[in-house]
Scaffold this motif. Structure first.
Motif, PDB file in Angstrom:
ATOM      1  N   ALA A 283       0.817  -1.212   0.000  1.00 29.15           N
ATOM      2  CA  ALA A 283       0.000   0.000   0.000  1.00 29.15           C
ATOM      3  C   ALA A 283       0.848   1.259   0.000  1.00 29.15           C
ATOM      4  CB  ALA A 283      -0.928  -0.001   1.214  1.00 29.15           C
ATOM      5  N   ARG A 284       0.473   2.189  -0.881  1.00 28.04           N
ATOM      6  CA  ARG A 284       1.171   3.477  -0.936  1.00 28.04           C
ATOM      7  C   ARG A 284       0.815   4.311   0.292  1.00 28.04           C
ATOM      8  NH1 ARG A 284      -0.347   8.438  -2.770  1.00 28.04           N
ATOM      9  NH2 ARG A 284      -2.173   7.625  -3.873  1.00 28.04           N
ATOM     10  N   ASN A 285       1.798   5.031   0.808  1.00 26.85           N
ATOM     11  CA  ASN A 285       1.592   5.936   1.928  1.00 26.85           C
ATOM     12  C   ASN A 285       0.693   7.092   1.511  1.00 26.85           C
ATOM     13  OD1 ASN A 285       2.108   7.119   4.566  1.00 26.85           O
ATOM     14  ND2 ASN A 285       3.379   8.618   3.497  1.00 26.85           N
ATOM     15  N   ARG A 286      -0.248   7.379   2.373  1.00 27.57           N
ATOM     16  CA  ARG A 286      -1.089   8.574   2.200  1.00 27.57           C
ATOM     17  C   ARG A 286      -0.703   9.546   3.289  1.00 27.57           C
ATOM     18  NH1 ARG A 286      -2.479   4.145  -0.994  1.00 27.57           N
ATOM     19  NH2 ARG A 286      -4.094   4.756  -2.470  1.00 27.57           N
ATOM     20  N   ASN A 287      -0.086  10.663   2.908  1.00 26.78           N
ATOM     21  CA  ASN A 287       0.397  11.582   3.938  1.00 26.78           C
ATOM     22  C   ASN A 287      -0.488  12.805   4.072  1.00 26.78           C
ATOM     23  OD1 ASN A 287       1.310  12.369   1.356  1.00 26.78           O
ATOM     24  ND2 ASN A 287       2.936  13.651   2.210  1.00 26.78           N
ATOM     25  N   GLU A 288      -1.829  12.535   4.015  1.00 28.61           N
ATOM     26  CA  GLU A 288      -2.776  13.642   4.199  1.00 28.61           C
ATOM     27  C   GLU A 288      -2.750  14.075   5.660  1.00 28.61           C
ATOM     28  OE1 GLU A 288      -3.858  10.616   3.009  1.00 28.61           O
ATOM     29  OE2 GLU A 288      -3.966  11.047   0.870  1.00 28.61           O
TER      30      GLU A 288
END
Length: 288
Positions: A283-288
């Motif tokens: 899974a790609r990191n979501r840095n929201e």
């Protein structure tokens, strides 16, 4: 990822698993447990589980008067994994999607986590991993971005597992990218160090470097300048294992070029990822 109440029993399980690696008497083991207990309320509830577990493990080593209680277990896991490498390399070579298969094999090694499991069946886990797909799967996006990438950084996790990571590094190299592989700068739990990297021959396919410290995971504020620069320079980052996920998920430092490759072995991590316990994740990191 911040600690939650459910992390507390895990700290104590790590004490039990660490003591089990030694010839410590039951009475001494009990005394070590009693000395660890007062630490728990003092751990920072705003920190990550990886950081707090590191403090607990360091204290255990101090009380055991052993620098690396997992040394023998690490050697055995490396030897077992290496014995499986030839047949797994052939499996990758015969695969219709070699990179995906290499990722499945790499994540299978994630079961070698002696902070959570005192025992494991690596060969059974390999068969299970190769039969399943990732529950959260951003691998196609990763492969598309890999086409224009020049450098991939792999944040390593455990000993034993590192032998399978070498197969992943080999597959990335076939795609013409430079691969750098990060190990721990000091012994902690059964995490891979330079010694493990040398044993499995990681230097044959990747440039090996350390994170400059002995924390579990990749603690942002504890990174060496070399690692900071390597993470900034890499076009893509593969972050192996739970501790790296705990310390990097949603961070700007990981950015959207970081992909977490792990098995969710903890209910809290699984919930955070939105997957079932035991699921494999790319899974790609979501840095929201």
């Amino acid at each position: 990822m911040k600690v939650v109440l459910e992390c507390i029993p895990c700290y104590m399980k790590q004490v039990i698993n660490a003591v089990a690696q030694t010839e410590c008497s039951e009475e001494k083991a009990r005394q070590i447990m009693y000395q660890i207990l007062p630490m728990i309320p003092e751990l920072d509830s705003e920190e990550t589980p990886a950081v707090n577990s590191t403090f607990v493990l360091r204290k255990i080593n101090e009380l055991l008067e052993i620098e690396d209680p997992f040394k023998d277990a690490k050697r055995k896991s490396n030897e077992l994994a290496l014995s499986l490498v030839p047949q797994l390399r052939e499996r990758i070579n015969q695969s219709e999607d070699p990179l995906y298969t290499a990722c499945q094999i790499s994540v299978a090694g994630n079961i070698i986590d002696l902070g959570i499991f005192s025992d494991y069946d690596l060969e059974a886990t390999l068969q299970e991993s190769l039969a399943k797909r990732f529950f959260r799967d951003d691998s196609e996006e990763f492969k598309e971005r890999l086409c224009s990438a020049h450098e991939v950084l792999i944040l390593g996790d455990n000993s034993g597992e590192i032998a399978f990571d070498k197969l992943l590094a080999e597959e990335l190299r076939r795609r013409g990218v430079r691969v750098r592989f990060v190990v721990k700068g000091q012994s902690i739990l059964n995490d891979a160090t330079l010694e493990d990297a040398a044993l499995v021959g990681m230097g044959e396919v990747a440039e090996v470097m350390t994170n400059g410290n002995g924390y579990l995971g990749t603690v942002v504020q504890a990174r060496s300048q070399e690692l900071i620069e390597a993470m900034e320079q890499a076009d893509l980052i593969i972050s192996k294992g739970q501790a790296n996920y705990e310390s990097l998920e949603s961070t700007q430092e990981a950015g959207d070029k970081t992909y977490f490759l792990l098995r969710a072995k903890c209910e809290i991590v699984a919930k955070n990822l939105g997957v079932d316990l035991g699921s494999m994740v790319f899974a790609r990191n979501r840095n929201e």
